[in-house]
Design an enzyme around this catalytic site. Sequence first.
Site, PDB file in Angstrom:
ATOM      1  N   TYR A 198      11.569  19.000  -9.436  1.00 25.14           N
ATOM      2  CA  TYR A 198      11.781  17.765  -8.700  1.00 25.14           C
ATOM      3  C   TYR A 198      12.663  17.980  -7.636  1.00 25.14           C
ATOM      4  O   TYR A 198      13.753  18.554  -7.755  1.00 25.14           O
ATOM      5  CB  TYR A 198      12.189  16.675  -9.710  1.00 25.14           C
ATOM      6  CG  TYR A 198      12.262  15.243  -8.830  1.00 25.14           C
ATOM      7  CD1 TYR A 198      11.116  14.424  -8.854  1.00 25.14           C
ATOM      8  CD2 TYR A 198      13.659  14.921  -8.243  1.00 25.14           C
ATOM      9  CE1 TYR A 198      11.100  13.380  -8.231  1.00 25.14           C
ATOM     10  CE2 TYR A 198      13.523  13.634  -7.585  1.00 25.14           C
ATOM     11  CZ  TYR A 198      12.359  13.010  -7.593  1.00 25.14           C
ATOM     12  OH  TYR A 198      12.248  11.710  -6.808  1.00 25.14           O
ATOM     13  N   HIS A 212      -8.307   1.250  -0.309  1.00 28.02           N
ATOM     14  CA  HIS A 212      -7.295   0.409   0.298  1.00 28.02           C
ATOM     15  C   HIS A 212      -8.253  -0.287   1.182  1.00 28.02           C
ATOM     16  O   HIS A 212      -8.219  -1.443   1.539  1.00 28.02           O
ATOM     17  CB  HIS A 212      -6.094   1.293   1.326  1.00 28.02           C
ATOM     18  CG  HIS A 212      -5.093   1.583   0.275  1.00 28.02           C
ATOM     19  ND1 HIS A 212      -3.977   2.291   0.651  1.00 28.02           N
ATOM     20  CD2 HIS A 212      -4.834   1.358  -1.206  1.00 28.02           C
ATOM     21  CE1 HIS A 212      -2.964   2.475  -0.268  1.00 28.02           C
ATOM     22  NE2 HIS A 212      -4.017   2.048  -1.452  1.00 28.02           N
ATOM     23  N   CYS A 215      -3.067  -3.379 -11.723  1.00 23.83           N
ATOM     24  CA  CYS A 215      -2.224  -3.271 -12.555  1.00 23.83           C
ATOM     25  C   CYS A 215      -1.520  -2.012 -12.741  1.00 23.83           C
ATOM     26  O   CYS A 215      -1.563  -1.131 -13.619  1.00 23.83           O
ATOM     27  CB  CYS A 215      -2.161  -4.047 -14.074  1.00 23.83           C
ATOM     28  SG  CYS A 215      -2.586  -5.599 -13.946  1.00 23.83           S
ATOM     29  N   LYS A 220       1.668   2.808   0.152  1.00 20.78           N
ATOM     30  CA  LYS A 220       1.538   3.960   0.946  1.00 20.78           C
ATOM     31  C   LYS A 220       0.669   4.985   0.601  1.00 20.78           C
ATOM     32  O   LYS A 220       0.440   5.096  -0.676  1.00 20.78           O
ATOM     33  CB  LYS A 220       2.893   4.439   1.398  1.00 20.78           C
ATOM     34  CG  LYS A 220       3.766   5.027   0.090  1.00 20.78           C
ATOM     35  CD  LYS A 220       3.391   5.773  -1.114  1.00 20.78           C
ATOM     36  CE  LYS A 220       2.932   7.050  -0.739  1.00 20.78           C
ATOM     37  NZ  LYS A 220       2.555   7.821  -2.179  1.00 20.78           N
ATOM     38  N   LEU A 234      -3.355  -0.071  -5.034  1.00 17.09           N
ATOM     39  CA  LEU A 234      -4.536   0.776  -5.653  1.00 17.09           C
ATOM     40  C   LEU A 234      -4.561   2.248  -5.013  1.00 17.09           C
ATOM     41  O   LEU A 234      -3.809   2.453  -4.084  1.00 17.09           O
ATOM     42  CB  LEU A 234      -5.877   0.127  -5.173  1.00 17.09           C
ATOM     43  CG  LEU A 234      -6.039  -1.236  -5.449  1.00 17.09           C
ATOM     44  CD1 LEU A 234      -7.027  -2.179  -4.783  1.00 17.09           C
ATOM     45  CD2 LEU A 234      -6.093  -1.589  -6.786  1.00 17.09           C
ATOM     46  N   ASP A 262       0.162  11.960  -1.120  1.00 18.05           N
ATOM     47  CA  ASP A 262       0.893  11.311  -2.100  1.00 18.05           C
ATOM     48  C   ASP A 262       2.488  11.495  -1.987  1.00 18.05           C
ATOM     49  O   ASP A 262       3.335  10.568  -1.781  1.00 18.05           O
ATOM     50  CB  ASP A 262       0.665  11.672  -3.309  1.00 18.05           C
ATOM     51  CG  ASP A 262       1.469  10.785  -4.529  1.00 18.05           C
ATOM     52  OD1 ASP A 262       1.093   9.474  -4.596  1.00 18.05           O
ATOM     53  OD2 ASP A 262       2.071  11.250  -5.274  1.00 18.05           O
TER      54      ASP A 262
HETATM   55  N1  LIG Z   1       6.019   2.939  -2.876  1.00 17.63           N
HETATM   56  C1  LIG Z   1       6.301   3.920  -3.502  1.00 17.63           C
HETATM   57  O1  LIG Z   1       7.257   4.271  -4.037  1.00 17.63           O
HETATM   58  C2  LIG Z   1       4.844   4.338  -4.424  1.00 17.63           C
HETATM   59  C3  LIG Z   1       5.269   5.154  -5.594  1.00 17.63           C
HETATM   60  C4  LIG Z   1       4.395   5.611  -6.450  1.00 17.63           C
HETATM   61  C5  LIG Z   1       3.070   5.478  -6.272  1.00 17.63           C
HETATM   62  N2  LIG Z   1       2.651   4.708  -4.970  1.00 17.63           N
HETATM   63  C6  LIG Z   1       1.351   4.377  -4.432  1.00 17.63           C
HETATM   64  O2  LIG Z   1       0.867   3.136  -5.484  1.00 17.63           O
HETATM   65  C7  LIG Z   1      -0.294   3.256  -5.471  1.00 17.63           C
HETATM   66  C8  LIG Z   1      -0.529   3.527  -7.104  1.00 17.63           C
HETATM   67  O3  LIG Z   1       0.137   4.532  -7.565  1.00 17.63           O
HETATM   68  P1  LIG Z   1       0.398   4.497  -9.224  1.00 17.63           P
HETATM   69  O4  LIG Z   1       0.994   5.700  -9.407  1.00 17.63           O
HETATM   70  O5  LIG Z   1       1.039   3.182  -9.646  1.00 17.63           O
HETATM   71  O6  LIG Z   1      -1.209   4.778  -9.838  1.00 17.63           O
HETATM   72  P2  LIG Z   1      -1.824   3.867 -11.203  1.00 17.63           P
HETATM   73  O7  LIG Z   1      -0.873   3.564 -12.094  1.00 17.63           O
HETATM   74  O8  LIG Z   1      -2.955   4.953 -11.472  1.00 17.63           O
HETATM   75  O9  LIG Z   1      -2.173   2.596 -10.625  1.00 17.63           O
HETATM   76  C9  LIG Z   1      -3.455   2.716  -9.865  1.00 17.63           C
HETATM   77  C10 LIG Z   1      -4.148   1.262  -9.892  1.00 17.63           C
HETATM   78  O10 LIG Z   1      -5.518   1.295  -9.444  1.00 17.63           O
HETATM   79  C11 LIG Z   1      -6.250   0.289  -9.919  1.00 17.63           C
HETATM   80  N3  LIG Z   1      -7.752   1.042  -9.801  1.00 17.63           N
HETATM   81  C12 LIG Z   1      -8.896   0.551  -9.161  1.00 17.63           C
HETATM   82  N4  LIG Z   1      -9.621   1.193  -9.445  1.00 17.63           N
HETATM   83  C13 LIG Z   1      -9.348   2.507 -10.012  1.00 17.63           C
HETATM   84  C14 LIG Z   1     -10.056   3.527 -10.283  1.00 17.63           C
HETATM   85  N5  LIG Z   1     -11.396   3.906 -10.024  1.00 17.63           N
HETATM   86  N6  LIG Z   1      -9.401   4.492 -10.954  1.00 17.63           N
HETATM   87  C15 LIG Z   1      -7.892   4.509 -11.212  1.00 17.63           C
HETATM   88  N7  LIG Z   1      -7.108   3.310 -10.994  1.00 17.63           N
HETATM   89  C16 LIG Z   1      -7.988   2.427 -10.424  1.00 17.63           C
HETATM   90  C17 LIG Z   1      -6.063   0.261 -11.483  1.00 17.63           C
HETATM   91  O11 LIG Z   1      -5.536  -0.823 -11.768  1.00 17.63           O
HETATM   92  P3  LIG Z   1      -6.548  -1.770 -12.855  1.00 17.63           P
HETATM   93  O12 LIG Z   1      -6.834  -0.758 -13.874  1.00 17.63           O
HETATM   94  O13 LIG Z   1      -5.515  -3.021 -13.224  1.00 17.63           O
HETATM   95  O14 LIG Z   1      -7.760  -2.367 -12.061  1.00 17.63           O
HETATM   96  C18 LIG Z   1      -4.659   1.037 -11.493  1.00 17.63           C
HETATM   97  O15 LIG Z   1      -3.728   0.593 -12.420  1.00 17.63           O
HETATM   98  C19 LIG Z   1      -0.778   4.571  -4.832  1.00 17.63           C
HETATM   99  O16 LIG Z   1      -1.642   4.271  -3.402  1.00 17.63           O
HETATM  100  C20 LIG Z   1       0.310   5.584  -4.649  1.00 17.63           C
HETATM  101  O17 LIG Z   1       0.286   6.133  -3.369  1.00 17.63           O
HETATM  102  C21 LIG Z   1       3.788   4.272  -4.198  1.00 17.63           C
END
Ligand SMILES: NC(=O)c1ccc[n+]([C@@H]2O[C@H](COP(=O)([O-])OP(=O)(O)OC[C@H]3O[C@@H](n4cnc5c(N)ncnc54)[C@H](OP(=O)(O)O)[C@@H]3O)[C@@H](O)[C@H]2O)c1
Length: 349
Positions: A241, A85, A18, A103, A80, A183
């Site tokens: 930014y 991954h 999530c 990504k 994640l 990132d």
């Molecule tokens: N495509 C894009 O434009 C874009 C933009 C931002 C980020 N991203 C990518 O998306 C991914 C997530 O980024 P985010 O900013 O959404 O991060 P985030 O809110 O921290 O989400 C990461 C999720 O991973 C899960 N998780 C599993 N093990 C974990 C651990 N040990 N510590 C922390 N979280 C853990 C958690 O889900 P649960 O707690 O629910 O299990 C958490 O909600 C990254 O790979 C990032 O590079 C992509």
Amino acid sequence: MPQPMAETRPLRLGVLGCADIAWRRTLPALADVAGLTLTAVASRSAERARRFADRFGCAAVTGYQRLLDRDDVDVVYLPLPVALHGHWVERALSGGRHVLVEKPLAATAAEALRLSGLAASAGLVLRENFTFLHHPQHATVMDLISGGEIGELRAFTGAFGIPPLPGTDIRYRADLGGGALLDVGVYPLRAAQYFLGSTLDVLGSALHTAPTYDVDTSGDVLLRSGEGVCAHLSFGFRHGYRSAYEIWGSAGRIVVERAYAPPPRYRPRIRIEQQDRVERLTLPAADQFAETLRAFVAAVRGEPERGPAPGGRPVAREQLVHASLIDAIRASARGGARDSGAVRAPAPG
Ligand SMILES: NC(=O)c1ccc[n+]([C@@H]2O[C@H](COP(=O)([O-])OP(=O)(O)OC[C@H]3O[C@@H](n4cnc5c(N)ncnc54)[C@H](OP(=O)(O)O)[C@@H]3O)[C@@H](O)[C@H]2O)c1
């Protein structure tokens, strides 16, 4: 294992984690995507899964493997941290699911190659969620270049920087695959690949770790294309930014100021500067997350792919080239460039 799918039935999506990006951008975009329906979200926390399930109207699952054990999931979205991954992409593929992974696909070329091999041998789609590549503004820039608007290409510059994040953010955790290169640096890197092609040498790079941090917090990279065009990339976590690129040619330049994460309602502006004139194009708004999901559905359906690799370059190969470039940038930052003059990303496969 998912049931064999009728061609007309929407693909049933399960989400592992999530994540913030799922909440803010990916899952809201689903409403505009035909052929894809959300069936379940999984979290390590029952409460987080319930919060997502209530908002997006699907089942809440506690534990990622439990979601993969369901029989109503055809495809998986995996937002994640990078270090997780490999494990979860492998689990999803071995359960027969196509995967859209955030990504970058992997932190190293070896891991990207391993996962791509698993997907290929299972006949499954594995796509990296580089959403900006699916925004039509970049295809417009490519068309302008191909149409000779700025003459022959001379240089690319790309920058992605964001202000500091809360100290608990996954991006600051080395054990989760954090760091500015993986990132934010990967965005201008992928943009350089998009415009200059996949034969890129890393001429030099510097990765900087600010005091008290465990990961690289900023970086600069110099690349050279097969045609001898250079690209300079700058990125970081402790910056005002900026999310931009500029392509400079023999007859002018094109500037895109909101390149990597424009909001869905934003109407992109492209500036074309030539000797005697400056033209500003305002383009229609587009939701690059919805575009990426549509492209993923098309890939799973075996339809022609749109977006992330111009000129018919195979997407799966572009993902591997990108991972090889990440390796080459790290090698160069460690001193490889001083020994060899350039660090070439090894040809994938
Ligand atoms: N495509 C894009 O434009 C874009 C933009 C931002 C980020 N991203 C990518 O998306 C991914 C997530 O980024 P985010 O900013 O959404 O991060 P985030 O809110 O921290 O989400 C990461 C999720 O991973 C899960 N998780 C599993 N093990 C974990 C651990 N040990 N510590 C922390 N979280 C853990 C958690 O889900 P649960 O707690 O629910 O299990 C958490 O909600 C990254 O790979 C990032 O590079 C992509």
